[in-house]
Write a protein that holds these residues in place. Structure first.
Motif, PDB file in Angstrom:
ATOM      1  N   MET A   1      46.130  35.787  28.826  1.00  0.00           N
ATOM      2  CA  MET A   1      44.722  36.079  28.526  1.00  0.00           C
ATOM      3  C   MET A   1      43.824  35.383  29.551  1.00  0.00           C
ATOM      4  N   LEU A   2      42.969  36.161  30.202  1.00  0.00           N
ATOM      5  CA  LEU A   2      42.054  35.575  31.191  1.00  0.00           C
ATOM      6  C   LEU A   2      41.006  34.702  30.498  1.00  0.00           C
ATOM      7  N   PRO A   3      40.587  33.614  31.154  1.00  0.00           N
ATOM      8  CA  PRO A   3      39.480  32.832  30.586  1.00  0.00           C
ATOM      9  C   PRO A   3      38.192  33.657  30.618  1.00  0.00           C
ATOM     10  N   SER A   4      37.228  33.307  29.762  1.00  0.00           N
ATOM     11  CA  SER A   4      36.007  34.117  29.774  1.00  0.00           C
ATOM     12  C   SER A   4      34.923  33.439  30.602  1.00  0.00           C
ATOM     13  N   LEU A   5      34.098  34.252  31.226  1.00  0.00           N
ATOM     14  CA  LEU A   5      33.005  33.710  32.035  1.00  0.00           C
ATOM     15  C   LEU A   5      32.015  32.939  31.176  1.00  0.00           C
ATOM     16  N   THR A   6      31.808  33.403  29.937  1.00  0.00           N
ATOM     17  CA  THR A   6      30.853  32.711  29.062  1.00  0.00           C
ATOM     18  C   THR A   6      31.330  31.310  28.674  1.00  0.00           C
ATOM     19  N   GLY A   7      32.582  30.986  28.966  1.00  0.00           N
ATOM     20  CA  GLY A   7      33.067  29.634  28.654  1.00  0.00           C
ATOM     21  C   GLY A   7      32.973  28.690  29.838  1.00  0.00           C
ATOM     22  N   LEU A  52      33.583  40.195  45.618  1.00  0.00           N
ATOM     23  CA  LEU A  52      33.485  39.055  44.689  1.00  0.00           C
ATOM     24  C   LEU A  52      33.545  39.552  43.238  1.00  0.00           C
ATOM     25  N   ARG A  53      32.867  40.674  42.982  1.00  0.00           N
ATOM     26  CA  ARG A  53      32.922  41.230  41.624  1.00  0.00           C
ATOM     27  C   ARG A  53      34.361  41.556  41.241  1.00  0.00           C
ATOM     28  N   GLU A  54      35.112  42.061  42.219  1.00  0.00           N
ATOM     29  CA  GLU A  54      36.509  42.403  41.952  1.00  0.00           C
ATOM     30  C   GLU A  54      37.333  41.148  41.660  1.00  0.00           C
ATOM     31  N   THR A  55      37.135  40.112  42.484  1.00  0.00           N
ATOM     32  CA  THR A  55      37.866  38.863  42.255  1.00  0.00           C
ATOM     33  C   THR A  55      37.494  38.271  40.900  1.00  0.00           C
ATOM     34  N   LEU A  56      36.208  38.330  40.578  1.00  0.00           N
ATOM     35  CA  LEU A  56      35.774  37.805  39.271  1.00  0.00           C
ATOM     36  C   LEU A  56      36.485  38.566  38.148  1.00  0.00           C
ATOM     37  N   THR A  58      39.281  40.089  38.161  1.00  0.00           N
ATOM     38  CA  THR A  58      40.720  39.829  37.999  1.00  0.00           C
ATOM     39  C   THR A  58      40.977  38.392  37.556  1.00  0.00           C
ATOM     40  N   SER A  59      39.934  37.549  37.567  1.00  0.00           N
ATOM     41  CA  SER A  59      40.118  36.145  37.182  1.00  0.00           C
ATOM     42  C   SER A  59      39.556  35.824  35.801  1.00  0.00           C
ATOM     43  N   PHE A  60      38.560  36.625  35.364  1.00  0.00           N
ATOM     44  CA  PHE A  60      37.877  36.309  34.101  1.00  0.00           C
ATOM     45  C   PHE A  60      37.666  37.565  33.259  1.00  0.00           C
ATOM     46  N   ARG A  61      37.565  37.343  31.948  1.00  0.00           N
ATOM     47  CA  ARG A  61      36.896  38.331  31.094  1.00  0.00           C
ATOM     48  C   ARG A  61      35.429  37.923  31.102  1.00  0.00           C
ATOM     49  N   LEU A  62      34.517  38.848  30.787  1.00  0.00           N
ATOM     50  CA  LEU A  62      33.124  38.429  30.715  1.00  0.00           C
ATOM     51  C   LEU A  62      32.915  37.611  29.437  1.00  0.00           C
TER      52      LEU A  62
END
Ligand code: SAH
Ligand code: SF4
Length: 359
Positions: A1-7, A52-56, A58-62
């Motif tokens: 599970m990807l970490p979330s950006l809101t965290g 950058l949006r693509e990397t974000l 693949t690294s995070f959920r929103l």
């Protein structure tokens, strides 16, 4: 599970950007999209380069919450049900005004936020305690409720009460991380004075929170003015009896400016005697607290009964005659199962995640 950006705290996001070889100013742009413009997809962050949006992505959920249901009520209280990544549910309740805090004519919006899935403290009257404890919410799941409520409701939330599902002080580290996101100038930027944490009385954590620099408000779920009455309905009282609790509250007062609030649910023939009211008045005066009286909200599967209006008013009169500020809380959302934990209990029971509460 990807970490979330809101965290991600501003520092964590800055560190991630640095290791990704991105300029530091991107952090503010991303935080603005998440918390100020409140977009619902990473793709909508249009001033970021596509790569950058693509990397974000693949690294995070929103976000770590999926809004599945809104229940409205006649008095315009709205309850939101959110599904978490592990299939569990939490709920938040948006209350148009908190008359106990702001008076009847206010148009302020208060959000009641959950801090855990279930609760380990097993208060005998409470839907959240019924199915036991499942897990702590993380900071993104706590702060994310506020963001989601603003996105769904289309308007700012003015104040928060941590009175949803769970015991916030049993999840203190994540709670404080969430509060940093909620109050931070680069994130949600809500004033700490507009946050109220409600606790069933975890003494060591109250003492710890008293040392926290922000002026967060504290409400205590008392529900019994003596050990005899309180222990009957709140097992936590066996661990930290009333006198120990009040010692910690005195310590709180010595460090904090805001007045404490004592929450007192009125349950027929359990804690609603006028004798309890008199003792409650003494206790409230000793710590300069105001009292919120809440007529018991019926929970399916539990046999407790709310006292008559006459009895509730007589109870309040004892407090008022003793010079204590005592609100008898106007019903908000009684018709939508607004008492903590009830909607989630229904949903999880229907899905067979938990079995129906035993009588
Ligand atoms: N665990 C924390 C915060 C969540 S409960 C606490 O106990 O303070 C939020 C408030 O809802 C508490 O004051 C709790 O006692 C109250 N509550 C729980 N069940 C209720 C019910 N059926 N009717 C009215 N209030 C209830
Ligand atoms: Fe937990 Fe608060 Fe409910 Fe007690 S009242 S069971 S501490 S959520």
């Amino acid at each position: 599970m990807l970490p979330s950006l809101t965290g991600q705290s501003p520092d964590a996001l800055a560190a991630w950007l640095e290791q990704a070889g991105q300029p530091a100013f991107r952090a503010k742009q991303i935080l603005d999209w998440i918390w100020k413009k409140q977009v619902t997809s990473i793709d909508a962050m249009t001033n970021l380069p596509a790569a950058l949006r693509e990397t974000l992505a693949t690294s995070f959920r929103l976000s770590s919450l999926e809004h599945t249901h809104t229940q409205g009520s006649e008095d315009t209280t709205r309850k939101f049900l959110f599904k978490l990544h592990d299939g569990r549910y939490v709920e938040s309740v948006l209350i148009p005004a908190n008359p106990a805090l702001y008076g009847e004519s206010s148009d302020r919006r208060t959000l009641c936020v959950s801090s855990q899935v279930g609760c380990a403290y097993g208060c005998k009257f409470c839907a959240s305690g019924l199915a036991g404890f499942t897990r702590n919410l993380d900071a993104s799941e706590i702060a994310g409720q506020v963001l989601a409520a603003e996105q769904i409701g289309g308007d700012r939330v003015d104040s928060l009460v941590f009175m949803g599902m769970g015991e916030p002080l049993a999840n203190l580290d994540n709670l404080l991380e969430a509060i940093a996101l909620i109050t931070g100038p680069e994130t949600l930027h809500l004033g700490a004075r507009h946050l109220t944490i409600s606790t069933s009385g975890l003494v060591p954590q109250i003492r710890k929170l008293a040392q926290h620099p922000q002026q967060i408000r504290l409400a205590i779920s008392l529900h019994g003015a003596t050990d005899e009455v309180r222990s009957k309905i709140m097992p936590v009282n066996n661990k930290w009896p009333v006198n120990e609790l009040f010692d910690a509250l005195n310590d709180w007062n010595a460090r904090k400016k805001q007045h404490l609030t004592l929450e007192y649910i009125l349950i027929k023939d359990v804690n609603d005697s006028l004798e309890q009211a008199a003792i409650l008045a003494k206790r409230a005066r000793a710590i300069r607290a105001k009292v919120n009286l809440i007529p018991y909200n019926t929970v399916e599967g539990l046999d407790w009964i709310r006292p008559s209006d006459t009895r509730c008013q007589a109870f309040r009169k004892v407090l008022r005659d003793a010079g204590i500020t005592a609100n008898l809380r106007l019903e908000k959302g009684h018709d939508i199962d607004a008492a903590c934990g009830q909607l989630r209990l229904k949903q999880e029971t229907e899905e067979g995640i938990i079995s129906a509460p035993a009588r």
